[in-house]
Design an enzyme around this catalytic site. Structure first.
Site, mmCIF file in Angstrom:
data_model
loop_
_atom_site.group_PDB
_atom_site.id
_atom_site.type_symbol
_atom_site.label_atom_id
_atom_site.label_comp_id
_atom_site.label_asym_id
_atom_site.label_seq_id
_atom_site.Cartn_x
_atom_site.Cartn_y
_atom_site.Cartn_z
ATOM 1 N N SER A 21 39.692 17.048 -32.750
ATOM 2 C CA SER A 21 40.551 18.251 -32.922
ATOM 3 C C SER A 21 40.960 18.579 -31.643
ATOM 4 O O SER A 21 39.942 19.070 -30.932
ATOM 5 C CB SER A 21 39.980 19.214 -33.658
ATOM 6 O OG SER A 21 40.469 20.453 -33.906
ATOM 7 N N PRO A 77 39.626 20.089 -25.938
ATOM 8 C CA PRO A 77 39.119 19.513 -27.160
ATOM 9 C C PRO A 77 38.223 20.652 -27.849
ATOM 10 O O PRO A 77 37.436 21.344 -27.131
ATOM 11 C CB PRO A 77 38.401 18.413 -26.647
ATOM 12 C CG PRO A 77 38.009 18.864 -25.159
ATOM 13 C CD PRO A 77 39.173 19.641 -24.673
ATOM 14 N N HIS A 78 38.143 20.552 -29.111
ATOM 15 C CA HIS A 78 37.467 21.560 -29.763
ATOM 16 C C HIS A 78 35.937 21.336 -29.646
ATOM 17 O O HIS A 78 35.231 22.364 -29.826
ATOM 18 C CB HIS A 78 37.637 21.245 -31.524
ATOM 19 C CG HIS A 78 37.472 22.441 -32.285
ATOM 20 N ND1 HIS A 78 36.498 23.608 -31.853
ATOM 21 C CD2 HIS A 78 37.879 22.989 -33.281
ATOM 22 C CE1 HIS A 78 36.638 24.582 -32.845
ATOM 23 N NE2 HIS A 78 37.491 24.364 -33.710
ATOM 24 N N THR A 79 35.308 20.257 -28.975
ATOM 25 C CA THR A 79 34.102 19.905 -28.801
ATOM 26 C C THR A 79 33.728 20.762 -27.449
ATOM 27 O O THR A 79 32.594 21.088 -27.406
ATOM 28 C CB THR A 79 34.059 18.497 -28.463
ATOM 29 O OG1 THR A 79 34.944 18.256 -27.280
ATOM 30 C CG2 THR A 79 34.027 17.636 -29.329
ATOM 31 N N ASN A 90 30.973 26.166 -29.358
ATOM 32 C CA ASN A 90 31.447 26.519 -30.700
ATOM 33 C C ASN A 90 30.096 27.338 -31.509
ATOM 34 O O ASN A 90 29.138 26.888 -31.757
ATOM 35 C CB ASN A 90 31.257 25.162 -31.398
ATOM 36 C CG ASN A 90 32.734 24.521 -31.011
ATOM 37 O OD1 ASN A 90 33.867 24.801 -31.536
ATOM 38 N ND2 ASN A 90 32.679 23.576 -29.878
#
Length: 490
Positions: free
Chosen positions: A26, A164-166, A339
Site C-alpha cells: 500500500s 509506503p504505508h509501512t 502505524n
C-alpha cells in the site's frame, strides 16, 4: 532500478505492526491544493532539513528486506543531493488551474451535496513518472520512503506527499506536515522529538507501564470469528474480491447539510429519550463523525434493503488512533510516526440500519466505540490481536459483511498545515477561502489500485468552510441510489 549502497549509520528493524502483510503493498499519496503560488524549492529544502534533524533521519532511510523476509530501515550517515532524504519532482505548468484539462476537474465546494469522480483520476498530479508501486520498488532501489511532488500553476499549487504505508498512518503524516511547517518558518527549535528509532510504545502495551495493570477480557471476545467459521469468512471475502467489483467516488457534503443531518440525529435521540424517560430534554451527544458514519452506513445499505437481505449481518469497523488513548505509553510533545491505528467494531444488520433513526444509529456507533476505548480494553484487544496470524480480528459471524471507516477529521489538515513562508504570490480565491499558505482542499489515493479498498469510507475531514469530503469504495449498483438520496439533502 538496482539497489544502491550508501554508507549506513544505523539499521533499524520494522515494528510488527508496521511490517504487516496488509500494509506492504500500500503506497499512499496525500495531495493538498493551495490557491497560492508556492516556492517548490523552499518546500523541498525545508522537508530535507526536517529529515536531517535527530531521529527524523529514520524517515529518510531506505527500506531493505532481510533474508528472512522481514523489513528494516537503513539510515544513512548523512544525506546528499545524490542520496536525498526525500525524493523530489516538480512539474511547472504555464496556465491557470481551471484552464488545465485535468486541473479543472478537481473537486470544488458547491452549495448542494455532490458526487465527484474518484481521486484516482488525478494520478498525473500525485507523483513523478514511474512511481514506486510496491514495497519491492523501495527495497530494490535507492528511493527514499517519502516522495514530494509539486505541480505549479500560475494561480495555484498542488503538493503531494507519497509514502509506503509501512512507514506511517495518516496521523503520523499529519505530524510530519506540522513539523515541516515549523522548519519552513525557521522555527526548528519547536520541532518535536521523534520517538526513539529502536523502540515502539506498543511493545509495552499488554502489561502497561511497570507491568502493574490487571488484564481484562476483551468485550467482543465472544463475537470473534474463529476456527472453521473464520475459514468460511475468508473464502467469502476472497470470493467478493474476485466477483464483486468496486467503484470509487468522492462525496461532498456542505457545512449546512452536516448541520441538518446532525440536527435530525439529535432531534430523533431526544424523541427516543423522552419516550423512555418522560420530561427528559437533554440531547445525547453525537459527534459529526458519528452522524456521518451513520449516514454513510445507511447509504451503503440502500441497495441491499430488501426483505431477503434484511437479516444480513454487518460489522462496522472504525479505525482508532491509540496515541491519545494510551497516555502512559505515548509521551506528550513527542512525535510518533508509524502505524498506531487499530479497529473498533459495531455489530448490526441491514434491517436494523434501515429501520432505526439516524440518531439512534449514530448513538449505537458511539456507544459501541466508547465501550472499546478504555485502556484496559485496548490492551485486551491487542492481546487477542497478537494471537492471530493474519494480524487482523474478524468480529461478527462467518457471513458478516465488513464496512470500513477511516476518519481523518482529527488531523485538521486545512488548519495545521502552514506553508505561508513558501508563498510567492496569492492566487485567485475560489469558493473556499483560506489564509495564504493553507490548503483549501485535499484528497488521498494509492499509487496502485488496492483490491482490499472495498466497502469502505475515508472521511477526509473539513475544508476551511466546514464542508466535509468523503472518499468511498462501494459496488457500482450502490451509487445510483446514493445519488438519488443525496439530491434530497438540504
Amino acid at each position: 532500478m538496482s539497489q544502491t549502497t550508501v554508507p549506513v549509520d544505523r539499521i533499524v528493524p520494522f515494528h510488527r505492526f508496521d511490517d504487516a502483510i496488509g500494509l506492504r503493498n500500500s503506497i499512499l499519496v496525500w495531495t493538498l491544493r493551495f490557491d497560492d503560488v508556492l516556492d517548490a524549492a523552499k518546500l523541498r529544502d525545508s522537508l530535507n532539513a526536517l529529515l536531517s534533524i535527530g531521529n527524523w533521519k529514520r524517515l529518510g532511510g531506505r527500506v531493505r528486506k532481510k533474508r528472512d523476509g522481514k523489513l528494516e530501515v537503513h539510515i544513512p550517515e548523512s544525506f546528499t543531493p545524490q542520496h536525498p532524504a526525500a525524493d523530489f519532482s516538480h512539474t511547472k505548468l504555464d496556465c491557470c488551474i481551471d484552464e488545465h484539462a485535468l486541473g479543472r476537474r478537481l473537486p470544488v465546494a458547491t452549495e448542494k451535496p455532490k458526487l465527484y469522480e474518484s481521486s484516482t483520476i488525478f494520478h498525473e498530479f500525485a507523483t513523478r513518472e514511474n512511481p514506486p508501486l510496491t514495497i519491492e520498488d523501495y527495497c530494490n532501489s535507492d528511493l527514499p520512503q517519502i516522495g514530494l511532488h509539486v505541480v505549479s500553476f500560475t494561480d495555484a499549487t498542488l503538493v503531494s506527499v507519497s509514502w509506503p504505508h509501512t512507514m506511517s498512518d495518516a496521523v503520523g503524516i499529519q505530524t510530519l506536515l506540522i513539523n515541516w511547517s515549523r522548519v519552513m518558518a525557521g522555527r526548528e527549535i519547536e520541532v518535536q522529538h521523534l520517538e526513539d528509532v529502536e523502540s515502539n510504545p506498543l511493545d509495552n502495551l499488554e502489561a502497561g507501564e511497570g507491568g502493574t495493570l490487571k488484564q481484562e477480557e476483551w468485550i467482543l471476545k465472544s463475537s470473534l470469528v474463529t476456527g472453521v467459521w473464520f475459514v468460511i469468512w475468508v473464502i467469502r471475502y476472497i470470493w467478493t474480491i474476485i466477483w464483486v467489483s468496486q467503484e470509487s467516488k468522492l462525496i461532498y457534503l456542505p457545512a449546512r447539510t452536516i448541520k441538518a443531518l446532525r440536527r435530525e440525529a439529535e432531534d430523533s435521540l431526544v424523541e427516543q429519550t423522552q419516550t423512555l424517560v418522560p420530561g427528559h430534554l437533554e440531547k445525547p451527544f453525537v459527534s459529526d463523525g458519528d452522524v456521518i458514519t451513520a449516514w454513510a452506513v445507511r447509504m451503503a445499505c440502500l441497495h441491499q434493503a430488501s426483505q431477503q437481505t434484511s437479516q444480513q449481518s454487518i460489522t462496522i469497523i472504525n479505525a482508532l488512533d491509540v496515541r491519545a488513548r494510551l497516555p502512559d505509553l505515548f509521551k506528550q510533545n513527542t512525535a510518533y510516526v508509524g502505524n498506531f491505528a487499530f479497529a473498533l467494531f459495531t455489530k448490526t444488520t441491514v434491517g436494523q440500519v434501515m429501520s432505526t433513526s439516524l440518531g439512534e444509529l449514530a448513538h449505537t456507533v458511539r456507544r459501541s466505540l466508547l465501550e472499546q476505548v478504555p485502556q484496559a480494553q485496548i490492551r485486551a484487544m491487542f492481546q487477542e490481536l497478537r494471537k492471530t496470524r493474519m494480524g487482523a480480528l474478524i468480529v461478527g459471524t462467518a457471513t458478516s459483511s465488513p464496512l470500513i471507516f477511516s476518519n481523518w477529521s482529527k488531523t485538521k489538515i486545512c488548519e495545521v498545515v502552514d506553508f505561508s513562508p513558501a508563498v510567492i504570490r496569492p492566487g485567485k480565491q475560489g469558493p473556499v477561502i483560506s489564509e495564504p499558505g493553507k490548503p483549501v482542499y485535499h484528497h488521498s489515493l494509492h499509487t496502485k489500485r488496492s483490491q482490499t479498498a472495498r466497502d469502505a469510507f475515508n472521511i477526509l475531514g473539513k475544508d476551511p468552510a466546514g464542508n466535509y469530503w468523503i472518499a468511498a469504495w462501494l459496488p457500482p449498483c450502490a451509487w445510483p441510489r446514493i445519488k438519488e438520496e443525496m439530491q434530497k439533502l438540504p
